[in-house]
Design an enzyme around this catalytic site. Structure first.
Site, PDB file in Angstrom:
ATOM      1  N   SER A   1     -11.322  -0.902   0.208  1.00  0.00           N
ATOM      2  CA  SER A   1     -10.385  -1.395   0.426  1.00  0.00           C
ATOM      3  C   SER A   1     -10.202  -2.002   2.134  1.00  0.00           C
ATOM      4  O   SER A   1      -9.579  -2.791   2.899  1.00  0.00           O
ATOM      5  CB  SER A   1      -9.143   0.522   0.577  1.00  0.00           C
ATOM      6  OG  SER A   1      -9.001   0.566  -0.833  1.00  0.00           O
TER       7      SER A   1
ATOM      8  N   ASP B   1       0.876  -1.425   0.257  1.00  0.00           N
ATOM      9  CA  ASP B   1      -0.356   0.171   0.054  1.00  0.00           C
ATOM     10  C   ASP B   1       1.018   1.194   0.044  1.00  0.00           C
ATOM     11  O   ASP B   1       1.527   1.065  -0.367  1.00  0.00           O
ATOM     12  CB  ASP B   1      -1.446   0.277   1.122  1.00  0.00           C
ATOM     13  CG  ASP B   1      -2.118   1.006   1.197  1.00  0.00           C
ATOM     14  OD1 ASP B   1      -2.654   2.095   1.329  1.00  0.00           O
ATOM     15  OD2 ASP B   1      -2.943  -0.226   1.528  1.00  0.00           O
TER      16      ASP B   1
ATOM     17  N   HIS C   1      -4.064   5.764   4.319  1.00  0.00           N
ATOM     18  CA  HIS C   1      -4.860   4.438   3.246  1.00  0.00           C
ATOM     19  C   HIS C   1      -3.838   3.111   4.105  1.00  0.00           C
ATOM     20  O   HIS C   1      -4.853   2.500   4.786  1.00  0.00           O
ATOM     21  CB  HIS C   1      -5.102   4.840   1.864  1.00  0.00           C
ATOM     22  CG  HIS C   1      -5.614   3.809   1.502  1.00  0.00           C
ATOM     23  ND1 HIS C   1      -5.299   2.251   0.966  1.00  0.00           N
ATOM     24  CD2 HIS C   1      -7.013   3.660   1.179  1.00  0.00           C
ATOM     25  CE1 HIS C   1      -6.161   1.761   0.312  1.00  0.00           C
ATOM     26  NE2 HIS C   1      -6.693   2.524   0.799  1.00  0.00           N
TER      27      HIS C   1
HETATM   28  C1  LIG Z   1      -6.462  -4.787   2.029  1.00  0.00           C
HETATM   29  O1  LIG Z   1      -6.488  -4.360   0.247  1.00  0.00           O
HETATM   30  C2  LIG Z   1      -7.114  -3.301   0.679  1.00  0.00           C
HETATM   31  C3  LIG Z   1      -7.960  -3.526  -1.382  1.00  0.00           C
HETATM   32  O2  LIG Z   1      -6.868  -4.100  -2.244  1.00  0.00           O
HETATM   33  C4  LIG Z   1      -7.147  -1.884   0.428  1.00  0.00           C
HETATM   34  O3  LIG Z   1      -7.472  -0.849   0.455  1.00  0.00           O
HETATM   35  C5  LIG Z   1      -5.830  -1.765   1.791  1.00  0.00           C
HETATM   36  O4  LIG Z   1      -5.345  -0.723   2.254  1.00  0.00           O
HETATM   37  C6  LIG Z   1      -5.433  -3.233   1.977  1.00  0.00           C
HETATM   38  N1  LIG Z   1      -5.009  -3.301   3.284  1.00  0.00           N
HETATM   39  C7  LIG Z   1      -3.176  -3.379   3.465  1.00  0.00           C
HETATM   40  C8  LIG Z   1      -3.374  -3.503   5.435  1.00  0.00           C
HETATM   41  O5  LIG Z   1      -3.105  -3.838   3.075  1.00  0.00           O
END
Ligand SMILES: *[C@@H]1O[C@H](CO)[C@@H](O)[C@H](O)[C@H]1NC(C)=O
Ligand SMILES: *[C@@H]1O[C@H](CO)[C@@H](O)[C@H](O)[C@H]1NC(C)=O
Ligand SMILES: *[C@@H]1O[C@H](CO)[C@@H](O)[C@H](O)[C@H]1NC(C)=O
Length: 377
Positions: A320, A130, A163
């Site tokens: 997400s 991410d 995010h």
């Molecule tokens: C998990 O995946 C979702 C969608 O694919 C994303 O939005 C989110 O940031 C991810 N979370 C992690 C902890 O990687």
């Protein structure tokens, strides 16, 4: 599978070399060093010798109040260390956030509790591919580690976007998360300006490398990023990830369209997660749908850790934030029952899920009606 009668557990000193034929001699054993002395080993008898397991078991019982020498290396692979399984104690959170409260039960109304196996994802690595994680947030209690950055301008702590921190906390935070003892690894592929498919692929290759070199091969990747149109290269790498034994959850996407039209949501071996409203289990108005979706989880008004305040929280909506609930649930399954190949663990996840409770799918043809459920303690 080896028939269970061929497996016996011996509380003995060390490696066992079995002379398989049912002779009445003591099989040989050697203590390699003092560390191994008190360990227990599982001895798997060769299938050829029908009654050898029982016969040898009796012999072994008699023999191994003692020490023996001489390892026959051919037999080494038939001996494995007996792993210590945790007892399944339960843990309870009496003030869970709504999304987490919802997934430990089949039906509404919510009961104000999140009850989960006390192992809580311990020993499982959740890679968050991410935009970076604020590693010092109180939700992580030191369990979040930096992996590597593959995007320009995302290397520094103050470069991270919000995010990733929210996502990580929903997967494994200690009060807003699912797998509260899992390890979190920060793989950065997204800066403020976004990222490229190449960054993503490099990030995933790094995950495969880390996984292959890690002692405990319990890894989950959560990716909240999607590229449109579908990328063959990215979907291929997803296959490599799951072929390496790494579980992968991805978001279905937030365009209110068919999830098959993007990557990695369209990759068959990834677990693609759609979002429902937190209040009524209806598919969220923004959530993608279709046959590429595997499961739904709450994705509206998710509480998560705030990136630039170690004690702060924010509320966000999107697929997400559904996907990390699934990543956390996989971690619970692994710490409770042991790991399995991705396809098998996915089957367990779907089997455990609640069927038929997601509303609003009538006109979204081919979308499976499966809703996330965490394992009982
Ligand atoms: C998990 O995946 C979702 C969608 O694919 C994303 O939005 C989110 O940031 C991810 N979370 C992690 C902890 O990687
Ligand atoms: C094992 O321990 C004993 C006594 O504690 C010691 O005398 C011996 O040298 C040790 N052997 C090895 C291989 O470390
Ligand atoms: C579910 O809840 C959302 C928001 O809370 C609302 O917009 C939607 O109409 C509700 N759907 C149903 C079927 O009750």
């Amino acid at each position: 599978m080896v028939a269970s009668s061929f497996i016996k557990i011996f509380s003995i000193v060390m490696l066992v070399a079995l002379s398989i034929s049912a002779q009445r001699e003591c099989p040989s054993i050697q203590a390699e060093n003092n560390d191994t002395e008190k360990k227990r080993f599982i001895v798997i008898f060769d299938k050829k010798v029908k009654n050898a397991a029982e016969d040898n078991y009796e012999i072994m019982k008699e023999c191994y109040k003692i020490q023996v020498q001489n390892i026959n290396s051919d037999e080494k692979n038939k001996v494995e260390e007996d792993k210590i399984f945790r007892r399944h104690r339960r843990a309870e959170d009496d003030h869970p956030t709504r999304n987490v409260d919802r997934i430990d039960q089949a039906k509404r109304p919510l009961n104000g509790k999140f009850i989960y196996p006390d192992s809580a994802g311990e020993g499982v690595n959740i890679f968050i591919v991410d935009g970076g994680i604020s590693l010092t947030h109180r939700e992580f209690g030191g369990r979040a580690k930096f992996g590597r950055a593959f995007c320009k301008g995302c290397e520094k702590e103050y470069d991270i976007n919000k995010h990733g921190t929210i996502v990580a906390s929903v997967a494994a935070g200690k009060t807003v998360g699912v797998a509260r003892k899992a390890n979190i690894i920060d793989v950065r592929v997204l800066s403020y300006k976004g990222g490229t498919t190449t960054d993503l692929i490099e990030g995933l290759s790094f995950v495969i490398h880390k996984h292959k070199n890690s002692k405990y091969k319990n890894s989950i990747v959560n990716m909240s990023l999607n590229v449109i149109p579908p990328s063959r290269a990215l979907n291929n790498v997803v296959k490599e990830v799951t072929d390496a034994g790494i579980h992968m959850t991805v978001s279905a996407g937030n365009f209110e369209t068919d999830a098959c039209g993007q990557s990695p949501a369209s990759a068959p071996s990834a677990i693609t997660v759609g979002a429902t409203f937190d209040t009524n289990d209806t598919i969220a108005d923004f959530s993608n749908f279709g046959k590429c979706v595997d499961i739904f989880a709450p994705g509206v008004n998710a509480h998560g850790a705030e990136a630039y305040d170690d004690n702060g929280y924010v509320v966000f909506s999107g697929t997400s934030f559904s996907s990390p609930l699934v990543a956390g649930t996989l971690a619970l399954l692994i710490s409770k029952n042991g790991n399995k190949p991705p396809a098998e663990l996915t089957k367990d996840l779907i089997k455990l899920s609640t069927k038929g409770v997601v509303k609003g799918l009538k006109h979204k043809k081919g979308t499976p009606n499966t809703f996330l459920r965490t394992p009982a303690p």
